[in-house]
Motif scaffolding. Structure first.
Motif, mmCIF file in Angstrom:
data_model
loop_
_atom_site.group_PDB
_atom_site.id
_atom_site.type_symbol
_atom_site.label_atom_id
_atom_site.label_comp_id
_atom_site.label_asym_id
_atom_site.label_seq_id
_atom_site.Cartn_x
_atom_site.Cartn_y
_atom_site.Cartn_z
ATOM 1 N N ILE A 27 0.848 -1.196 0.000
ATOM 2 C CA ILE A 27 0.000 0.000 0.000
ATOM 3 C C ILE A 27 0.885 1.248 0.000
ATOM 4 N N SER A 30 2.189 1.639 -3.427
ATOM 5 C CA SER A 30 1.149 1.945 -4.417
ATOM 6 C C SER A 30 0.820 3.431 -4.449
ATOM 7 N N LEU A 37 -5.297 4.802 -6.131
ATOM 8 C CA LEU A 37 -5.515 3.408 -5.769
ATOM 9 C C LEU A 37 -5.886 3.260 -4.293
ATOM 10 N N ILE A 38 -5.252 4.032 -3.424
ATOM 11 C CA ILE A 38 -5.549 3.901 -1.992
ATOM 12 C C ILE A 38 -6.965 4.385 -1.700
ATOM 13 N N GLU A 40 -9.514 4.019 -3.767
ATOM 14 C CA GLU A 40 -10.352 2.901 -4.189
ATOM 15 C C GLU A 40 -10.293 1.770 -3.165
ATOM 16 N N HIS A 41 -9.112 1.550 -2.618
ATOM 17 C CA HIS A 41 -8.928 0.517 -1.600
ATOM 18 C C HIS A 41 -9.795 0.831 -0.368
ATOM 19 N N MET A 42 -9.804 2.081 0.036
ATOM 20 C CA MET A 42 -10.595 2.473 1.200
ATOM 21 C C MET A 42 -12.097 2.424 0.897
ATOM 22 N N SER A 44 -13.451 0.247 -1.074
ATOM 23 C CA SER A 44 -13.750 -1.186 -0.982
ATOM 24 C C SER A 44 -13.839 -1.641 0.466
ATOM 25 N N ARG A 45 -12.962 -1.098 1.306
ATOM 26 C CA ARG A 45 -13.003 -1.436 2.727
ATOM 27 C C ARG A 45 -14.330 -1.000 3.338
ATOM 28 N N SER A 73 -2.327 -14.752 0.675
ATOM 29 C CA SER A 73 -1.935 -13.357 0.521
ATOM 30 C C SER A 73 -0.998 -12.960 1.652
ATOM 31 N N CYS A 76 -1.496 -9.476 3.135
ATOM 32 C CA CYS A 76 -2.670 -9.367 4.002
ATOM 33 C C CYS A 76 -2.473 -10.120 5.319
#
Length: 124
Positions: A27, A30, A37-38, A40-42, A44-45, A73, A76
């Motif tokens: 992360i 990235s 991207l971060i 979008e990641h958040m 999704s979270r 993963s 993760c």
């Protein structure tokens, strides 16, 4: 309608560091390559674990750990290991989660082998 500005990528990273002790390496990297991207990641979270969700944070962490283990993963698994420490989750709960995941994966192998068992039994 809210006029609240979205947090910056660095603010999101700071929140991750606070919640887990450190942000996952992938992360961190990235954000340099693609700061969007971060976000979008958040997003999704928030979809997966909404603030008004019914599971407590400890249960969410243990489920996330199980999924990370089952999905192989490493990043993760490392992130959830950090979060387990930050949350002070009892070792017995973590070990039971690992055992359940191991059992699920063993069951998957047996289930996936059903055509093999059918062939061995002459029912292919």
């Amino acid at each position: 309608m809210s006029n609240k500005a979205s947090p910056t990528a660095e603010q999101i990273l700071a929140g991750m560091r606070q919640a887990m002790g450190r942000a996952p390496s992938a992360i961190e990297k990235s954000v340099t390559a693609d700061p969007a991207l971060i976000h979008e990641h958040m997003r999704s979270r928030a979809f997966a674990m909404p603030a008004e969700g019914v599971l407590d944070e400890e249960t969410r962490t243990l489920i996330y750990l199980a999924a990370a283990l089952a999905g192989s993963s490493h990043a993760c698994v490392q992130a959830m290991s950090d979060k387990i420490v930050q949350q002070g989750i009892a070792p017995a709960k973590v070990v039971e989660t690992i055992r359940i995941t191991r059992y699920a994966m063993a069951t998957k192998v047996v289930g996936d082998a059903e055509p093999v068992f059918a062939a061995l039994n002459g029912k292919a």
